[in-house]
Design a protein around this motif. Structure first.
Motif, PDB file in Angstrom:
ATOM      1  N   ILE A 186       0.835  -1.208  -0.079  1.00 27.48           N
ATOM      2  CA  ILE A 186       0.054   0.047   0.085  1.00 27.48           C
ATOM      3  C   ILE A 186       0.763   1.228   0.114  1.00 27.48           C
ATOM      4  CG2 ILE A 186      -1.552   1.327   1.254  1.00 27.48           C
ATOM      5  CD1 ILE A 186      -2.641  -1.360   2.373  1.00 27.48           C
ATOM      6  N   VAL A 187       2.036   1.070   0.914  1.00 30.74           N
ATOM      7  CA  VAL A 187       2.886   2.308   0.801  1.00 30.74           C
ATOM      8  C   VAL A 187       3.445   2.660  -0.451  1.00 30.74           C
ATOM      9  CG1 VAL A 187       5.155   3.106   1.606  1.00 30.74           C
ATOM     10  CG2 VAL A 187       3.460   2.008   3.209  1.00 30.74           C
ATOM     11  N   ALA A 188       3.841   1.477  -1.379  1.00 29.96           N
ATOM     12  CA  ALA A 188       4.099   1.739  -2.604  1.00 29.96           C
ATOM     13  C   ALA A 188       3.220   2.312  -3.648  1.00 29.96           C
ATOM     14  CB  ALA A 188       5.055   0.345  -3.158  1.00 29.96           C
ATOM     15  N   ILE A 189       2.131   1.848  -3.725  1.00 31.02           N
ATOM     16  CA  ILE A 189       1.242   2.482  -4.681  1.00 31.02           C
ATOM     17  C   ILE A 189       0.730   3.699  -4.245  1.00 31.02           C
ATOM     18  CG2 ILE A 189      -1.058   1.533  -3.295  1.00 31.02           C
ATOM     19  CD1 ILE A 189      -0.259   1.605  -7.056  1.00 31.02           C
ATOM     20  N   ALA A 190       0.588   4.133  -2.906  1.00 31.90           N
ATOM     21  CA  ALA A 190       0.303   5.306  -2.442  1.00 31.90           C
ATOM     22  C   ALA A 190       1.500   6.343  -2.813  1.00 31.90           C
ATOM     23  CB  ALA A 190       0.305   5.302  -0.806  1.00 31.90           C
ATOM     24  N   ARG A 191       2.736   6.200  -2.793  1.00 30.21           N
ATOM     25  CA  ARG A 191       3.730   6.745  -2.964  1.00 30.21           C
ATOM     26  C   ARG A 191       3.955   6.946  -4.828  1.00 30.21           C
ATOM     27  NH1 ARG A 191       7.713   5.601   1.420  1.00 30.21           N
ATOM     28  NH2 ARG A 191       7.443   7.222   2.691  1.00 30.21           N
ATOM     29  N   GLU A 192       3.264   6.039  -5.526  1.00 31.35           N
ATOM     30  CA  GLU A 192       3.451   6.185  -7.057  1.00 31.35           C
ATOM     31  C   GLU A 192       2.054   7.039  -7.261  1.00 31.35           C
ATOM     32  OE1 GLU A 192       1.674   3.264 -10.559  1.00 31.35           O
ATOM     33  OE2 GLU A 192       3.009   2.534  -8.897  1.00 31.35           O
ATOM     34  N   SER A 194       0.838   9.731  -5.557  1.00 35.03           N
ATOM     35  CA  SER A 194       1.482  10.806  -5.200  1.00 35.03           C
ATOM     36  C   SER A 194       2.360  11.403  -6.009  1.00 35.03           C
ATOM     37  CB  SER A 194       2.184  10.951  -3.806  1.00 35.03           C
ATOM     38  OG  SER A 194       2.598  12.185  -3.361  1.00 35.03           O
ATOM     39  N   GLY A 195       3.171  11.011  -6.741  1.00 33.09           N
ATOM     40  CA  GLY A 195       4.156  11.161  -7.840  1.00 33.09           C
ATOM     41  C   GLY A 195       3.359  11.494  -8.920  1.00 33.09           C
ATOM     42  N   LEU A 196       2.039  10.793  -9.315  1.00 33.39           N
ATOM     43  CA  LEU A 196       1.333  10.897 -10.658  1.00 33.39           C
ATOM     44  C   LEU A 196       0.538  12.054 -10.401  1.00 33.39           C
ATOM     45  CD1 LEU A 196       0.429   9.529 -13.306  1.00 33.39           C
ATOM     46  CD2 LEU A 196      -1.203   8.454 -11.890  1.00 33.39           C
ATOM     47  N   LEU A 197      -0.264  12.177  -9.343  1.00 32.49           N
ATOM     48  CA  LEU A 197      -1.054  13.374  -9.029  1.00 32.49           C
ATOM     49  C   LEU A 197      -0.510  14.653  -8.624  1.00 32.49           C
ATOM     50  CD1 LEU A 197      -3.725  11.061  -7.351  1.00 32.49           C
ATOM     51  CD2 LEU A 197      -3.775  11.936  -9.781  1.00 32.49           C
ATOM     52  N   GLY A 198       0.615  14.726  -8.395  1.00 32.71           N
ATOM     53  CA  GLY A 198       1.520  15.953  -8.003  1.00 32.71           C
ATOM     54  C   GLY A 198       1.779  15.911  -6.583  1.00 32.71           C
ATOM     55  N   PRO A 199       2.955  16.047  -5.889  1.00 32.64           N
ATOM     56  CA  PRO A 199       3.249  15.707  -4.485  1.00 32.64           C
ATOM     57  C   PRO A 199       2.804  17.203  -3.933  1.00 32.64           C
ATOM     58  CG  PRO A 199       5.244  15.516  -5.877  1.00 32.64           C
ATOM     59  CD  PRO A 199       3.972  15.755  -6.927  1.00 32.64           C
ATOM     60  N   PRO A 202      -3.409  18.873  -2.850  1.00 35.55           N
ATOM     61  CA  PRO A 202      -4.147  18.090  -1.950  1.00 35.55           C
ATOM     62  C   PRO A 202      -3.922  16.717  -1.668  1.00 35.55           C
ATOM     63  CG  PRO A 202      -5.078  20.126  -2.392  1.00 35.55           C
ATOM     64  CD  PRO A 202      -4.306  19.853  -3.747  1.00 35.55           C
ATOM     65  N   VAL A 203      -4.198  16.010  -2.863  1.00 34.23           N
ATOM     66  CA  VAL A 203      -4.420  14.646  -2.985  1.00 34.23           C
ATOM     67  C   VAL A 203      -2.957  13.977  -2.942  1.00 34.23           C
ATOM     68  CG1 VAL A 203      -4.293  14.600  -5.628  1.00 34.23           C
ATOM     69  CG2 VAL A 203      -5.390  12.577  -4.236  1.00 34.23           C
ATOM     70  N   GLY A 204      -1.774  14.659  -3.620  1.00 30.02           N
ATOM     71  CA  GLY A 204      -0.680  14.173  -3.396  1.00 30.02           C
ATOM     72  C   GLY A 204      -0.043  14.045  -2.180  1.00 30.02           C
ATOM     73  N   THR A 205      -0.354  15.169  -1.350  1.00 31.12           N
ATOM     74  CA  THR A 205       0.035  15.426  -0.063  1.00 31.12           C
ATOM     75  C   THR A 205      -0.608  14.376   0.781  1.00 31.12           C
ATOM     76  OG1 THR A 205       0.479  17.859  -0.363  1.00 31.12           O
ATOM     77  CG2 THR A 205       0.400  17.039   1.801  1.00 31.12           C
ATOM     78  N   ARG A 206      -1.998  14.046   0.563  1.00 26.56           N
ATOM     79  CA  ARG A 206      -2.623  13.070   1.314  1.00 26.56           C
ATOM     80  C   ARG A 206      -2.049  11.645   1.141  1.00 26.56           C
ATOM     81  NH1 ARG A 206      -7.408  13.245  -1.092  1.00 26.56           N
ATOM     82  NH2 ARG A 206      -7.732  15.242  -0.192  1.00 26.56           N
ATOM     83  N   LEU A 207      -1.593  11.320  -0.006  1.00 25.69           N
ATOM     84  CA  LEU A 207      -1.123  10.067  -0.443  1.00 25.69           C
ATOM     85  C   LEU A 207       0.164   9.808   0.109  1.00 25.69           C
ATOM     86  CD1 LEU A 207      -2.511   9.611  -4.041  1.00 25.69           C
ATOM     87  CD2 LEU A 207      -3.181   8.178  -2.195  1.00 25.69           C
ATOM     88  N   GLU A 208       0.934  11.000   0.101  1.00 24.47           N
ATOM     89  CA  GLU A 208       2.354  10.902   0.780  1.00 24.47           C
ATOM     90  C   GLU A 208       2.266  10.724   2.211  1.00 24.47           C
ATOM     91  OE1 GLU A 208       6.092  10.611   1.338  1.00 24.47           O
ATOM     92  OE2 GLU A 208       5.117  10.414  -0.387  1.00 24.47           O
TER      93      GLU A 208
END
Length: 248
Positions: A186-192, A194-199, A202-208
């Protein structure tokens, strides 16, 4: 401290305590009952979010009625090897199953796992599970496949070439490691994501933040499981034969 079965009034007090967010220990203190009694009562009757006093009381009466019908007239309560009371063991197995269900296991999977865990050998065949649980072979097969996929049971052949389902000393370690590995994915896909949606979004920050939190939990879970693994292989300390007993 009162003993015996819980009364309907006590069950209503338990329900009120749960509604007020009280801990089991506090509810037990108010009832002058052991905490284990309250915990077992709640977990076998829907858990803290679904407990209802009336349904719990009715279910207890029905279980008592079934036991009375099953017991031959004039028969003495049966005992298992080691002085275990058969009725108490069955009641504990029901509670153990309920706790496993509260942790996320479906009912049949929890029943199968509890049966294997609570057997002295730590292993049962499919036929033994069918007889013990009074269910179909297909139900046992499906349950075994599910908990085997979680790493909570393994298969082996005995000396009669029968397939046995085994819960060994490492089951909880393997389960924790599998959980940590699943969390790491889950960590790996969340980081992926975050990078895709923009770190910086808001959504990128949430995923990171999700990834950072779960990464910490996963690493610490795996580390703690490894450090504590030896506990699972600890045997009861036998008293030294030459050691003097008190009063000698």
């Amino acid at each position: 401290m009162p003993g015996g079965r819980l009364t309907q009034q006590e069950r209503q007090q338990i329900a009120l305590g749960l509604a007020d967010g009280l801990a089991y220990a506090e509810i037990a203190r108010r009832l002058d009952r052991p905490t284990s009694t309250v915990t077992r009562e709640v977990m076998r009757n829907g858990g803290p979010t679904s407990y209802r006093a009336d349904l719990a009381h009715r279910a207890t009466e029905q279980r008592a009625h079934r036991r009375k019908q099953a017991a031959p007239r004039g028969a003495q309560p049966s005992a298992r090897p080691g002085g275990r009371d058969d009725a108490a063991v069955r009641e504990f197995e029901e509670t153990f199953t309920t706790v496993m269900m509260a942790s996320g296991l479906p009912k049949m999977m929890a029943r199968v796992l509890s049966s294997i865990c609570l057997s002295d050998s730590g292993s049962l065949t499919a036929a033994e599970l069918v007889q013990r649980l009074q269910v179909s072979p297909a139900s046992v097969s499906k349950a075994i496949a599910f908990i085997e996929g979680l790493g909570m049971v393994r298969r082996e052949r005995d000396d009669r070439r029968r397939e046995r389902y085994v819960v060994d000393d490492d089951i909880w370690y393997q389960s924790m490691v599998a959980s940590a590995q699943a969390t790491a994915r889950i960590v790996a896909i969340a980081r992926e994501g975050s990078g895709l949606l923009g770190p910086a979004t808001p959504v990128g920050t949430r995923l990171e933040n999700i990834a950072r939190f779960l990464d910490f939990v996963s690493e610490n879970t795996a580390r703690a499981a490894e450090q504590a693994r030896a506990i699972l292989h600890t045997k009861p300390a036998a008293q030294d034969a030459d050691e003097p007993t008190p009063g000698d």
